[in-house]
Design a protein around this motif. Structure first.
Motif, PDB file in Angstrom:
ATOM      1  N   MET A   1     -18.762  18.172  -7.437  1.00 49.40           N
ATOM      2  CA  MET A   1     -18.540  19.481  -6.435  1.00 49.40           C
ATOM      3  C   MET A   1     -19.867  20.076  -5.960  1.00 49.40           C
ATOM      4  O   MET A   1     -20.884  19.994  -6.898  1.00 49.40           O
ATOM      5  CB  MET A   1     -18.078  20.652  -7.510  1.00 49.40           C
ATOM      6  CG  MET A   1     -17.475  21.841  -6.737  1.00 49.40           C
ATOM      7  SD  MET A   1     -16.747  23.172  -7.645  1.00 49.40           S
ATOM      8  CE  MET A   1     -15.157  22.697  -7.809  1.00 49.40           C
ATOM      9  N   SER A   2     -19.908  20.404  -4.641  1.00 45.93           N
ATOM     10  CA  SER A   2     -21.210  20.503  -3.924  1.00 45.93           C
ATOM     11  C   SER A   2     -21.268  21.503  -3.059  1.00 45.93           C
ATOM     12  O   SER A   2     -19.958  21.657  -2.201  1.00 45.93           O
ATOM     13  CB  SER A   2     -21.731  19.183  -3.363  1.00 45.93           C
ATOM     14  OG  SER A   2     -23.126  19.507  -2.720  1.00 45.93           O
TER      15      SER A   2
ATOM     16  N   GLY B   1     -33.911  26.075 -11.878  1.00 45.09           N
ATOM     17  CA  GLY B   1     -33.871  26.650 -10.430  1.00 45.09           C
ATOM     18  C   GLY B   1     -32.583  26.262  -9.847  1.00 45.09           C
ATOM     19  O   GLY B   1     -32.096  25.218 -10.280  1.00 45.09           O
ATOM     20  N   ILE B   2     -32.199  26.902  -8.764  1.00 43.09           N
ATOM     21  CA  ILE B   2     -30.909  26.418  -7.917  1.00 43.09           C
ATOM     22  C   ILE B   2     -31.419  26.803  -6.489  1.00 43.09           C
ATOM     23  O   ILE B   2     -32.179  27.703  -6.115  1.00 43.09           O
ATOM     24  CB  ILE B   2     -29.809  27.295  -8.230  1.00 43.09           C
ATOM     25  CG1 ILE B   2     -29.351  27.160  -9.586  1.00 43.09           C
ATOM     26  CG2 ILE B   2     -28.798  27.217  -7.414  1.00 43.09           C
ATOM     27  CD1 ILE B   2     -28.132  28.128 -10.241  1.00 43.09           C
TER      28      ILE B   2
ATOM     29  N   GLY C   1     -22.573  24.459 -14.704  1.00 43.09           N
ATOM     30  CA  GLY C   1     -23.460  23.550 -14.915  1.00 43.09           C
ATOM     31  C   GLY C   1     -24.817  23.925 -15.075  1.00 43.09           C
ATOM     32  O   GLY C   1     -25.615  23.453 -16.222  1.00 43.09           O
ATOM     33  N   ALA C   2     -24.967  25.323 -14.551  1.00 49.50           N
ATOM     34  CA  ALA C   2     -26.337  25.747 -14.815  1.00 49.50           C
ATOM     35  C   ALA C   2     -26.405  27.210 -15.001  1.00 49.50           C
ATOM     36  O   ALA C   2     -26.847  27.452 -16.124  1.00 49.50           O
ATOM     37  CB  ALA C   2     -27.282  25.355 -13.323  1.00 49.50           C
TER      38      ALA C   2
HETATM   39  N1  AQP Z   1     -20.942  19.875  -9.805  1.00 48.58           N
HETATM   40  C1  AQP Z   1     -21.672  20.227 -10.505  1.00 48.58           C
HETATM   41  N2  AQP Z   1     -21.481  20.209 -11.793  1.00 48.58           N
HETATM   42  C2  AQP Z   1     -22.583  20.785 -12.599  1.00 48.58           C
HETATM   43  N3  AQP Z   1     -23.650  21.233 -12.400  1.00 48.58           N
HETATM   44  C3  AQP Z   1     -24.014  21.019 -11.208  1.00 48.58           C
HETATM   45  N4  AQP Z   1     -25.124  21.791 -10.424  1.00 48.58           N
HETATM   46  C4  AQP Z   1     -25.017  21.268  -9.235  1.00 48.58           C
HETATM   47  N5  AQP Z   1     -23.853  20.925  -8.784  1.00 48.58           N
HETATM   48  C5  AQP Z   1     -23.234  20.828 -10.135  1.00 48.58           C
HETATM   49  C6  AQP Z   1     -26.221  22.091 -11.104  1.00 48.58           C
HETATM   50  O1  AQP Z   1     -26.823  23.451 -10.357  1.00 48.58           O
HETATM   51  C7  AQP Z   1     -27.894  23.511 -10.373  1.00 48.58           C
HETATM   52  C8  AQP Z   1     -28.648  24.003  -9.042  1.00 48.58           C
HETATM   53  O2  AQP Z   1     -28.247  22.659  -8.146  1.00 48.58           O
HETATM   54  P1  AQP Z   1     -29.033  22.826  -6.905  1.00 48.58           P
HETATM   55  O3  AQP Z   1     -28.307  23.833  -6.077  1.00 48.58           O
HETATM   56  O4  AQP Z   1     -30.658  23.008  -6.796  1.00 48.58           O
HETATM   57  O5  AQP Z   1     -28.837  21.439  -6.146  1.00 48.58           O
HETATM   58  P2  AQP Z   1     -27.816  20.279  -6.253  1.00 48.58           P
HETATM   59  O6  AQP Z   1     -27.709  19.785  -7.558  1.00 48.58           O
HETATM   60  O7  AQP Z   1     -27.953  19.385  -5.030  1.00 48.58           O
HETATM   61  O8  AQP Z   1     -26.384  21.185  -6.129  1.00 48.58           O
HETATM   62  P3  AQP Z   1     -25.356  20.997  -4.781  1.00 48.58           P
HETATM   63  O9  AQP Z   1     -24.413  22.358  -4.929  1.00 48.58           O
HETATM   64  O10 AQP Z   1     -24.747  19.739  -4.557  1.00 48.58           O
HETATM   65  O11 AQP Z   1     -26.378  21.527  -3.624  1.00 48.58           O
HETATM   66  P4  AQP Z   1     -26.429  20.733  -2.288  1.00 48.58           P
HETATM   67  O12 AQP Z   1     -25.418  20.535  -1.621  1.00 48.58           O
HETATM   68  O13 AQP Z   1     -27.386  21.689  -1.405  1.00 48.58           O
HETATM   69  O14 AQP Z   1     -27.239  19.384  -2.456  1.00 48.58           O
HETATM   70  C9  AQP Z   1     -28.623  22.201 -11.226  1.00 48.58           C
HETATM   71  O15 AQP Z   1     -28.879  22.295 -12.368  1.00 48.58           O
HETATM   72  C10 AQP Z   1     -27.431  21.242 -10.971  1.00 48.58           C
HETATM   73  O16 AQP Z   1     -27.538  20.160 -11.726  1.00 48.58           O
END
Ligand code: AQP
Length: 339
Positions: A202-203, A13-14, A27-28
């Protein structure tokens, strides 16, 4: 209870907590697409209930959920082959999560590094949902008896918790009911780093838009962000070992390798000795060629949100058909009358 034969099944999930980044894609999502044609059932979710662990504007959340669905399809997921749905439409996730809240231990949740990072210094003021979220994630996975979960490296700890919850449930109730799910953390870009700081992931929620590439960025914006990405003054090394102390260089090389479906060693052999002024335009061209078709298709799909909603409703019905009997059996094991 007799040993359950687990059908191989993929779930991931995302969160629709903002726009999709290149990190989410490499990554996903890209890996979700790769797994779709491997002859295994694939279930992919927009985890909207996870997103609200930090406050979301309702209109933005609705849009981000539909845009994420469009992103999945534009990246190559076929809603006939894979089950695509948003989490809140399948109540079995939250029903299972309650059972797991009673299996998981407080100490386990408090150790989660993502909780510590997101709650920051003021953990007392974080939502209870933010602390409990990995237990809902375990429910998302185990309510389908999922055997394999493709994720980025940042989710490794949550997958370990899912395994701990499955094992403790099986032990506490003397059953062999939940599988011990395997995380699939593979490829050259399991952890894409910020373009401004090679030590930070990266987020979507990074306050600096220059830190990430969004799947909706146009070609000029992608090129500008890569041109301005933080680097060091040395030319690129020819051997992988030469990247050890150079996180920003390593990140750009990893991104290149993942986008071009090459190993890091192959990329190093091709670009070793080049200056960043030469390598960055190569990377920008590659990134634009891969991302532009996705963003164009996302924009097209977003013109028909009724069709997206139909896909989500149909995916939810298919998901529920798998989850409901597993939840029912779980209730029976736990001792709920009328289950
Ligand atoms: N920087 C990354 N590199 C590789 N994989 C990544 N994922 C997220 N960021 C990276 C993978 O994407 C999937 C979904 O992630 P998510 O949206 O459920 O939550 P997250 O990991 O917390 O991603 P973000 O972008 O950092 O969101 P926010 O800022 O809302 O917390 C996962 O499989 C994750 O591993």
């Amino acid at each position: 209870m007799s040993q359950v034969a687990y059908t191989p099944r993929v779930f991931s999930g995302i969160q629709p907590s903002g726009g999709l980044t290149l990190g989410n894609y490499l990554g996903a999502m890209k890996r979700f697409v790769d797994m779709q044609d491997e002859g295994i059932e694939t279930i992919y979710c927009m985890v909207d209930l996870h997103a609200i662990t930090v406050w979301q504007d309702p209109d933005k959340l609705r849009r981000a959920t539909r845009e994420l669905c469009a992103g999945y399809i534009a990246s190559g997921l076929d809603p006939e082959k894979s089950i695509l749905f948003n989490q809140s439409q399948v109540a079995e996730h939250t029903q299972m999560a309650w059972i797991f809240n009673c299996v998981a231990r407080m100490g386990w949740m408090q150790r989660m590094t993502q909780f510590k990072d997101k709650a920051g210094k003021n953990a007392q003021n974080a939502s209870l949902g933010l602390l409990a979220y990995p237990s809902l994630m375990a429910a998302d996975i185990l309510v389908y008896h999922t055997t394999h979960v493709p994720v980025g490296e940042d989710q490794k700890q949550h997958l370990e918790l899912t395994r701990d919850i499955a094992a403790k449930f099986n032990h506490d109730y003397g059953v062999d009911f939940f599988p011990i799910t395997e995380p699939l953390i593979e490829g050259a870009a399991t952890r894409v780093m910020s373009l401004r700081d090679g030590s930070k992931k990266m987020s979507k929620s990074d306050p600096s838009d220059m830190s990430r590439i969004n799947l909706t960025d146009d070609a000029d914006t992608i090129a500008k962000k890569i041109r301005k990405a933080k680097t060091d003054p040395e030319p690129l090394p020819s051997e992988v070992e030469g990247l050890a102390e150079r996180p920003e260089a390593r990140n750009l090389i990893n991104i290149y390798a993942a986008l071009n479906e090459q190993s890091v060693a192959q990329v190093m052999a091709d670009v070793g000795g080049r200056a960043f002024s030469e390598f960055k335009p190569m990377l920008a061209e590659l990134a634009v060629s891969k991302i532009s078709p996705i963003s164009g298709e996302m924009a097209r799909l977003m013109q028909d949100t009724a069709e997206i909603d139909r896909i989500l409703a149909s995916g939810a019905a298919r998901a529920r058909a798998i989850a409901a009997p597993i939840l029912k059996q779980t209730y029976e094991i736990v001792g709920m009358v009328g289950a």
